[in-house]
Write an enzyme that holds these catalytic residues in place. Structure first.
Site, PDB file in Angstrom:
ATOM      1  N   HIS A 195       7.598  12.478   4.526  1.00  0.00           N
ATOM      2  CA  HIS A 195       8.348  11.891   3.412  1.00  0.00           C
ATOM      3  C   HIS A 195       7.974  10.425   3.252  1.00  0.00           C
ATOM      4  O   HIS A 195       7.660   9.738   4.224  1.00  0.00           O
ATOM      5  CB  HIS A 195       9.856  12.039   3.607  1.00  0.00           C
ATOM      6  CG  HIS A 195      10.354  11.609   4.952  1.00  0.00           C
ATOM      7  ND1 HIS A 195      10.220  12.409   6.067  1.00  0.00           N
ATOM      8  CD2 HIS A 195      10.939  10.476   5.368  1.00  0.00           C
ATOM      9  CE1 HIS A 195      10.726  11.770   7.113  1.00  0.00           C
ATOM     10  NE2 HIS A 195      11.156  10.594   6.722  1.00  0.00           N
ATOM     11  N   THR A 234      12.062  10.729  12.245  1.00  0.00           N
ATOM     12  CA  THR A 234      13.147  11.569  12.775  1.00  0.00           C
ATOM     13  C   THR A 234      13.213  12.923  12.088  1.00  0.00           C
ATOM     14  O   THR A 234      13.790  13.859  12.638  1.00  0.00           O
ATOM     15  CB  THR A 234      14.511  10.870  12.626  1.00  0.00           C
ATOM     16  OG1 THR A 234      14.763  10.602  11.246  1.00  0.00           O
ATOM     17  CG2 THR A 234      14.554   9.577  13.431  1.00  0.00           C
ATOM     18  N   HIS A 267       9.182  16.523   8.382  1.00  0.00           N
ATOM     19  CA  HIS A 267       8.617  16.985   7.109  1.00  0.00           C
ATOM     20  C   HIS A 267       8.227  15.685   6.423  1.00  0.00           C
ATOM     21  O   HIS A 267       9.108  14.853   6.132  1.00  0.00           O
ATOM     22  CB  HIS A 267       9.664  17.771   6.313  1.00  0.00           C
ATOM     23  CG  HIS A 267       9.146  18.388   5.043  1.00  0.00           C
ATOM     24  ND1 HIS A 267       9.441  19.698   4.664  1.00  0.00           N
ATOM     25  CD2 HIS A 267       8.365  17.886   4.046  1.00  0.00           C
ATOM     26  CE1 HIS A 267       8.870  19.962   3.499  1.00  0.00           C
ATOM     27  NE2 HIS A 267       8.215  18.880   3.097  1.00  0.00           N
TER      28      HIS A 267
HETATM   29  P1  5GP Z   1      12.540   9.048   9.051  1.00  0.00           P
HETATM   30  O1  5GP Z   1      13.153   8.242  10.148  1.00  0.00           O
HETATM   31  O2  5GP Z   1      12.135  10.422   9.535  1.00  0.00           O
HETATM   32  O3  5GP Z   1      11.457   8.338   8.318  1.00  0.00           O
HETATM   33  O4  5GP Z   1      13.687   9.200   7.988  1.00  0.00           O
HETATM   34  C1  5GP Z   1      14.427  10.352   7.731  1.00  0.00           C
HETATM   35  C2  5GP Z   1      15.308  10.032   6.552  1.00  0.00           C
HETATM   36  O5  5GP Z   1      15.837  11.236   6.089  1.00  0.00           O
HETATM   37  C3  5GP Z   1      16.486   9.106   6.895  1.00  0.00           C
HETATM   38  O6  5GP Z   1      16.480   8.001   5.992  1.00  0.00           O
HETATM   39  C4  5GP Z   1      17.697  10.000   6.707  1.00  0.00           C
HETATM   40  O7  5GP Z   1      18.811   9.306   6.213  1.00  0.00           O
HETATM   41  C5  5GP Z   1      17.197  11.059   5.752  1.00  0.00           C
HETATM   42  N1  5GP Z   1      17.803  12.370   5.905  1.00  0.00           N
HETATM   43  C6  5GP Z   1      17.955  13.052   7.067  1.00  0.00           C
HETATM   44  N2  5GP Z   1      18.519  14.250   6.841  1.00  0.00           N
HETATM   45  C7  5GP Z   1      18.710  14.333   5.503  1.00  0.00           C
HETATM   46  C8  5GP Z   1      19.245  15.360   4.667  1.00  0.00           C
HETATM   47  O8  5GP Z   1      19.659  16.435   5.093  1.00  0.00           O
HETATM   48  N3  5GP Z   1      19.297  15.098   3.332  1.00  0.00           N
HETATM   49  C9  5GP Z   1      18.861  13.914   2.813  1.00  0.00           C
HETATM   50  N4  5GP Z   1      18.968  13.762   1.488  1.00  0.00           N
HETATM   51  N5  5GP Z   1      18.322  12.928   3.573  1.00  0.00           N
HETATM   52  C10 5GP Z   1      18.250  13.141   4.909  1.00  0.00           C
END
Ligand code: 5GP
Length: 101
Positions: free
Chosen positions: A95, A90, A93
């Site tokens: 991670h 989501t 970038h």
């Molecule tokens: P993905 O689904 O892309 O692997 O996970 C994105 C993660 O980024 C999620 O666990 C979400 O809670 C976290 N996240 C999204 N926006 C932010 C933000 O602005 N700051 C921080 N610290 N975490 C974020």
């Protein structure tokens, strides 16, 4: 969005940073202590990383996971990365999620 954290324009609880790598607390943790580790440079997905960049980020993971495990007295740490919308990514970038269990 994570570039704003790297640049200091957005708030985050940063637990580690060096020239290539940043680690900070997930704003919506799936478990207490959920940490995200990112390359400082904007790379959307893992295949966008060069070998040197990849090595720089990966070599921090063991110590970060170990410190996290100790900090929250976890039994284990799950490490995963979602790459691509269809995988559930989501934030575009790259991670690595470090989730203490
Ligand atoms: P993905 O689904 O892309 O692997 O996970 C994105 C993660 O980024 C999620 O666990 C979400 O809670 C976290 N996240 C999204 N926006 C932010 C933000 O602005 N700051 C921080 N610290 N975490 C974020």
């Amino acid at each position: 969005m994570f570039c704003a954290i790297v640049a200091g324009r957005a708030p985050a609880s940063i637990v580690y940073r060096d020239r290539t790598t940043l680690a900070f607390m997930d704003v919506n943790p799936v478990r207490p202590g959920h940490v995200l580790v990112i390359p400082a440079a904007h790379r959307a997905q893992i295949w966008d990383l060069g070998e040197a960049e990849s090595a720089a980020v990966y070599r921090r993971l063991p110590a970060l996971a170990s410190a996290l495990k100790a900090a929250v007295a976890a039994d284990a740490v799950t490490i995963f990365s979602l790459n691509g919308r269809a995988a559930g990514q989501t934030v575009f970038h790259l991670h690595f999620h470090l989730v203490p269990v």
